[in-house]
Design a protein around this motif. Structure first.
Motif, mmCIF file in Angstrom:
data_model
loop_
_atom_site.group_PDB
_atom_site.id
_atom_site.type_symbol
_atom_site.label_atom_id
_atom_site.label_comp_id
_atom_site.label_asym_id
_atom_site.label_seq_id
_atom_site.Cartn_x
_atom_site.Cartn_y
_atom_site.Cartn_z
ATOM 1 N N VAL A 108 0.837 -1.207 0.000
ATOM 2 C CA VAL A 108 0.000 0.000 0.000
ATOM 3 C C VAL A 108 0.867 1.250 0.000
ATOM 4 C CG1 VAL A 108 -1.540 1.374 1.459
ATOM 5 C CG2 VAL A 108 -2.038 -1.039 1.053
ATOM 6 N N LEU A 109 1.799 1.336 0.935
ATOM 7 C CA LEU A 109 2.588 2.552 1.094
ATOM 8 C C LEU A 109 3.579 2.757 -0.043
ATOM 9 C CD1 LEU A 109 3.343 2.370 4.937
ATOM 10 C CD2 LEU A 109 1.596 3.737 3.773
ATOM 11 N N ARG A 110 4.202 1.676 -0.453
ATOM 12 C CA ARG A 110 5.226 1.803 -1.499
ATOM 13 C C ARG A 110 4.602 2.182 -2.839
ATOM 14 N NH1 ARG A 110 10.051 -2.597 -2.459
ATOM 15 N NH2 ARG A 110 10.892 -1.735 -4.398
ATOM 16 N N HIS A 111 3.485 1.535 -3.189
ATOM 17 C CA HIS A 111 2.857 1.816 -4.476
ATOM 18 C C HIS A 111 2.317 3.244 -4.514
ATOM 19 C CE1 HIS A 111 0.055 0.190 -7.872
ATOM 20 N NE2 HIS A 111 0.965 1.023 -8.307
ATOM 21 N N SER A 112 1.558 3.625 -3.486
ATOM 22 C CA SER A 112 0.989 4.967 -3.470
ATOM 23 C C SER A 112 2.072 6.035 -3.393
ATOM 24 C CB SER A 112 0.019 5.117 -2.298
ATOM 25 O OG SER A 112 -1.152 4.352 -2.511
#
Length: 388
Positions: A108-112
């Motif tokens: 979630v955090l890396r992609h966004s």
């Protein structure tokens, strides 16, 4: 029909995880260590080549993922620009409460963050020019809301995804596809039909590179629609571009000398930062897709940095990382200082960036709107020099 997309229930139940976390928990339970209290830190020790900063995004979704578990979460506000080594999130609690969620949480955090960072770099390069995000076709449709949200957080003016109206209240924007011209059979009939049947509040921006020379089609569209024509879009394929800047200049010159100086020019088709830097003084806006939807990856990782042993916290982590849960103080000019979380320090005119968002699984901070997050990103970008 089913798509090959993990369902929300599977993610929340921890099924979207790497098998080694399941095996780790089996081992720790057998050793009586499943309840070991730890502090895990999310950080990047390696931003993409040439990047000096990244945008932290995906916090709201990450909090929803961890909600209801016996965890305390500290994080930078969503939209904060951060640098290498700086922690963007700290999670404290029993390791068994977070172990199987590491995969999904980092995803979630890396992609966004990767998408928002690229969008912010594009925003910075484009200065005040209009930015449309047209990148949904670059990724699996299940990710459409994620892409639109992160791109908007990063600074684009509008997104094209219809689904984002339902998810976020973002009114989608777009022009017209080549398919309309090809289906109708000729450009003028397609432009006329678009003007006749599409809602009047939608700007009349006509695609002018489908069947004829861009200069020819632009003048045709301007003569057909007159003052109703807001702009023209050039999506000229690479095989026909030659010197794209010269083509754009020619189109603008011919529009102006023929009495259509009000017509704006938008360009799209494989646009990236370098293209924007070369064209931003001769166009009014850009449609950007793949370069934002498939950006260089902001390499976020998650490591134990402290564990609670014999009644005290022990600062302990893997080689190559800094032990101890940390705080980041931001000073004027975006100058940062990293300290241990418990250190009592005072930096004149500085503020701590990590704040507590979750206590024992309950979200305790009100979360900002998307517009507020985007405005926060833009305010930070205004403090940076333009990309050279």
């Amino acid at each position: 029909m089913r798509t090959f997309a993990a369902q929300e229930r599977d993610i929340v139940e921890g099924k979207v995880t790497d098998v080694y976390f399941e095996r780790t928990m089996r081992v720790l339970k057998a050793m009586g260590l499943a309840n070991l209290r730890v502090k895990m830190e999310v950080h990047s020790y390696g931003l993409p080549h040439g990047y000096q900063w990244a945008v932290f995004a995906g916090l709201e979704e990450a909090l929803r993922l961890l909600e209801g578990r016996q965890l305390d979460v500290y994080a930078m506000p969503e939209g904060t620009l951060f640098r290498e080594v700086e922690p963007v999130m700290i999670i404290e609690g029993p390791y068994e409460e977070m172990a199987i969620y590491e995969t999904a949480l980092l995803g979630v955090l890396r992609h966004s963050s990767s998408i928002a960072t690229k969008a912010a770099r594009i925003r910075l390069a484009a200065t005040n020019k209009t930015l449309f995000f047209f990148g949904l076709r670059s990724a699996h449709p299940a990710l459409a809301p994620v892409l639109d949200r992160a791109a908007y957080v990063g600074g684009v003016d509008s997104v094209s995804g219809v689904v984002s109206r339902d998810y976020f209240g973002l009114e989608p924007s777009g022009t017209m596809p080549h398919a309309l011209v090809l289906a109708v059979g000729d450009n003028e009939s397609a432009w006329k039909a678009f003007d006749e049947f599409v809602e009047p509040q939608v700007p009349r921006i006509m695609l002018v590179d489908t069947l004829e020379d861009e200069r020819t089609e632009a003048l045709k569209a301007a003569r057909l629609l007159g003052k109703k024509l807001t702009g023209v879009r050039l999506d000229t394929p690479g095989s026909r571009r030659g010197n794209f800047r010269r083509i754009i200049e020619e189109v603008r010159w011919n529009l102006r000398i023929n009495g259509h100086g009000h017509v704006k020019i938008f360009v799209s088709g494989g646009i990236d930062e370098e293209d924007i830097l070369q064209l931003r003084d001769v166009v009014d806006g850009f449609g950007v897709g793949t370069s934002i939807a498939f950006p260089p990856s902001v390499d976020l990782s998650m490591d134990i940095v402290e564990k609670y042993v014999n009644g005290q916290w022990v600062k302990f982590t893997k080689r190559g990382k800094w032990p101890g849960a940390k705080q980041v103080y931001r000073c004027q000019g975006m100058q940062d200082h990293i300290t241990l979380m418990e250190e009592k320090v005072e930096f004149q005119g500085c503020r701590p960036l990590l704040r507590q968002y979750m206590s024992a699984g309950k979200i305790i901070q009100s979360l900002p709107s998307l517009k507020e997050i985007r405005d926060y990103v833009i305010s930070q970008l205004s403090q940076l020099e333009l990309i050279k």
